[in-house]
Design an enzyme around this catalytic site. Structure first.
Site, PDB file in Angstrom:
ATOM      1  N   ARG A 181       0.841  -1.203   0.000  1.00 20.88           N
ATOM      2  CA  ARG A 181       0.000   0.000   0.000  1.00 20.88           C
ATOM      3  C   ARG A 181       0.879   1.257   0.000  1.00 20.88           C
ATOM      4  O   ARG A 181       0.583   2.231  -0.699  1.00 20.88           O
ATOM      5  CB  ARG A 181      -0.946  -0.004   1.193  1.00 20.88           C
ATOM      6  CG  ARG A 181      -2.110  -0.974   1.048  1.00 20.88           C
ATOM      7  CD  ARG A 181      -2.932  -1.076   2.311  1.00 20.88           C
ATOM      8  NE  ARG A 181      -3.489   0.202   2.746  1.00 20.88           N
ATOM      9  CZ  ARG A 181      -4.060   0.392   3.930  1.00 20.88           C
ATOM     10  NH1 ARG A 181      -4.147  -0.603   4.805  1.00 20.88           N
ATOM     11  NH2 ARG A 181      -4.554   1.579   4.248  1.00 20.88           N
ATOM     12  N   CYS A 240      -0.467   6.069   9.386  1.00 20.09           N
ATOM     13  CA  CYS A 240      -0.914   4.776   8.852  1.00 20.09           C
ATOM     14  C   CYS A 240      -2.052   5.049   7.873  1.00 20.09           C
ATOM     15  O   CYS A 240      -2.026   6.046   7.163  1.00 20.09           O
ATOM     16  CB  CYS A 240      -1.347   3.827   9.976  1.00 20.09           C
ATOM     17  SG  CYS A 240      -2.706   4.444  10.985  1.00 20.09           S
TER      18      CYS A 240
END
Length: 284
Positions: A181, A240
């Site tokens: 990601r 995050c």
């Protein structure tokens, strides 16, 4: 009362011995990503540690921000704590159903709002279950309590602060999303959020900081930080996908004596949803 691996953990043995203490609040902070196909509240109602209340990070949030589970305003947090029966001065023990995933976010939230005696159950609900310790179904019904929030804004980074840190190299912005990601090779789980990362940010996947549902040993944490190019002696802003797993990095750094500077509350859900902000792909 803390476990030897970190001052912020308590063991299942300690919790079992103190389960009925009047001044103890037990908090189920279970939350899961959609891909995990689990429902934290449903699981809580099916069986939780006796006396535990459920802390829903999507409910105890700023619903006007447009971003997922952002910190709520202090008065709203106080109202939620009244409902949950969590008063000033109580010891708070947080756990989750994955072992160590969302509980750190709840732990960090309590600390942001001024709670100091707040801990995480080492091994979480999986370890509690594995040891055949008691569970109870349904909902806890605590008496209303008064919690006075003391919001520590220094612990919370917004987009402007992160942008400034990246531009001035005043802090390392460390993203703990999975590597694919971060590199932009896998889609984000939320609609409208671009794939990639903040230019200049570093990547230390949270999976490298957790082992068997508990915090990894200090040497493994140091190795993971080194592999991500992070200097733990320099300031760190944790990030995050949406501000949940970043709290694992907070605990990991603290366990080696290096407390982070702040946590980016909106994290990539904030930055990645803004088309006017730069985006990088690949490993750097």
């Amino acid at each position: 009362m803390a476990d030897t691996k970190s001052r912020h953990f308590v063991s299942t043995e300690w919790l079992a011995e103190h389960l009925r203490d009047d001044n103890l609040a037990i908090v189920d902070g279970s939350w899961y990503l959609p891909a995990m196909k689990r429902d934290g509240f449903k699981e809580y109602r099916a069986g939780h540690i006796p006396g535990a209340v459920y802390f829903d990070i999507d409910e105890i949030a700023d619903h006007g921000s447009g971003l997922p589970h952002m910190l709520p305003p202090p008065p709203a947090f106080a109202l939620h704590m009244r409902r949950l029966g969590i008063a000033d001065g109580m010891k708070i023990v947080v756990y989750d159903g994955a072992g160590l995933f969302s509980a750190p976010r709840v732990w960090w939230t309590f600390r942001v709002f001024g709670a100091r005696e707040v801990f995480i159950l080492d091994g979480g609900l999986p370890r509690w279950r594995a040891e055949n310790r008691p569970l109870e179904p349904g909902m806890a019904s605590p008496a209303p309590a008064d919690f006075t929030p003391h919001f520590d804004k220094a612990l919370v980074a917004d987009l402007e602060r992160v942008e400034d840190a990246l531009g001035k190299h005043s802090a390392q912005v460390v993203d703990v999303r999975p590597a694919e990601r971060f590199r932009g090779e896998a889609p984000e789980p939320r609609a409208g959020v671009r794939s990639g990362h903040m230019p200049g940010s570093l990547n230390v996947p949270s999976s490298a900081l957790v082992e068997n549902g508990t915090l990894a040993a200090p040497d493994k944490i140091r190795s993971a930080l080194a592999a991500g190019g992070v200097d733990p002696d320099q300031p760190v802003i944790a990030s995050c996908g949406s501000g949940v797993a970043a709290a694992i990095l907070w605990l990991a750094l603290d366990s080696i004596g290096k407390s982070p500077q702040a946590l980016y509350d909106g994290s990539w859900s904030d930055w990645g949803s803004r088309s006017d902000k730069p985006l990088a792909t690949g490993p750097e």
